[in-house]
Design a protein around this motif. Structure first.
Motif, PDB file in Angstrom:
ATOM      1  N   ILE A  51       0.680  -1.283  -0.174  1.00  0.00           N
ATOM      2  CA  ILE A  51      -0.313   0.198  -0.134  1.00  0.00           C
ATOM      3  C   ILE A  51       0.628   1.106  -0.190  1.00  0.00           C
ATOM      4  O   ILE A  51       1.851   1.354   0.641  1.00  0.00           O
ATOM      5  N   CYS A  52       0.251   2.136  -1.350  1.00  0.00           N
ATOM      6  CA  CYS A  52       1.301   3.544  -0.959  1.00  0.00           C
ATOM      7  C   CYS A  52       0.368   4.425  -0.292  1.00  0.00           C
ATOM      8  O   CYS A  52      -1.062   4.654  -1.185  1.00  0.00           O
ATOM      9  N   LEU A  53       0.629   5.149   0.603  1.00  0.00           N
ATOM     10  CA  LEU A  53      -0.268   6.380   1.328  1.00  0.00           C
ATOM     11  C   LEU A  53       1.084   7.612   0.888  1.00  0.00           C
ATOM     12  O   LEU A  53       1.772   8.185   1.384  1.00  0.00           O
ATOM     13  N   LYS A  54       0.015   8.351  -0.003  1.00  0.00           N
ATOM     14  CA  LYS A  54       1.274   9.420  -1.073  1.00  0.00           C
ATOM     15  C   LYS A  54       0.428  11.112   0.119  1.00  0.00           C
ATOM     16  O   LYS A  54      -0.567  11.293  -0.748  1.00  0.00           O
ATOM     17  N   THR A  55       0.876  12.075   0.714  1.00  0.00           N
ATOM     18  CA  THR A  55       0.727  12.756   1.006  1.00  0.00           C
ATOM     19  C   THR A  55       0.672  13.619   0.411  1.00  0.00           C
ATOM     20  O   THR A  55       2.106  14.736   0.618  1.00  0.00           O
ATOM     21  N   GLN A  56       0.379  14.867  -0.465  1.00  0.00           N
ATOM     22  CA  GLN A  56       0.818  15.816  -1.406  1.00  0.00           C
ATOM     23  C   GLN A  56       0.787  17.128  -0.883  1.00  0.00           C
ATOM     24  O   GLN A  56      -0.456  17.489  -0.798  1.00  0.00           O
ATOM     25  N   GLY A  57       1.906  17.842  -1.023  1.00  0.00           N
ATOM     26  CA  GLY A  57       1.122  19.947  -0.166  1.00  0.00           C
ATOM     27  C   GLY A  57       1.510  20.393  -0.668  1.00  0.00           C
ATOM     28  O   GLY A  57       2.990  19.861  -1.599  1.00  0.00           O
TER      29      GLY A  57
END
Length: 134
Positions: A51-57
């Motif tokens: 699983i990949c969780l990417k938080t893009q800010g």
């Protein structure tokens, strides 16, 4: 399964996040940035079950890759070095971060088509709400 979480999620609200950041020990300057940022959350799963969780800010993009129930080392957006385990409990993705004798949980669940992330540190709870982008 985690399939309901897969997609790109846009943050629409964030409540009590400053208090949560204070509770986990984030400094003033970093909290100012954290309070202004409304990141997208991109969730994907590969064919190996990773699983990949990417938080893009605006200022920073953080990506973690993991398998459910397998501990891993994480460097958080505020630079904490944590030992993290993500589990699936009653339809919620629960991310447990441990560091320096402390522990915080981030519980993500789908509710009325929205992704609700509860950031929990002791009795301090922040709620961040996301909607799925088309």
């Amino acid at each position: 399964m985690v399939d309901s979480f897969v997609g790109t999620w846009k943050m629409i609200s964030s409540e009590n996040f400053d208090d949560y950041m204070k509770a986990i020990g984030v400094g003033f300057a970093t909290r100012q940035v954290g309070n202004r940022t409304k990141p997208n959350l991109i969730v994907s799963v590969d064919d190996q079950g990773m699983i990949c969780l990417k938080t893009q800010g605006t200022f920073k993009t953080i990506e973690i890759k993991f398998k459910l129930n397998e501990p891993f080392d994480e460097t958080t957006a505020d630079d904490r070095k944590t030992r993290t385990t993500v589990t699936l409990e009653n339809g919620k993705l629960v991310q447990k971060q441990s560091w320096d004798g402390k522990e915080t949980n981030i519980e993500r669940e789908i509710e009325d088509g929205k992704l609700i992330a509860k950031c929990i540190m002791g009795d301090v709870i922040a709620v961040r709400t996301y909607v799925k982008e088309a």
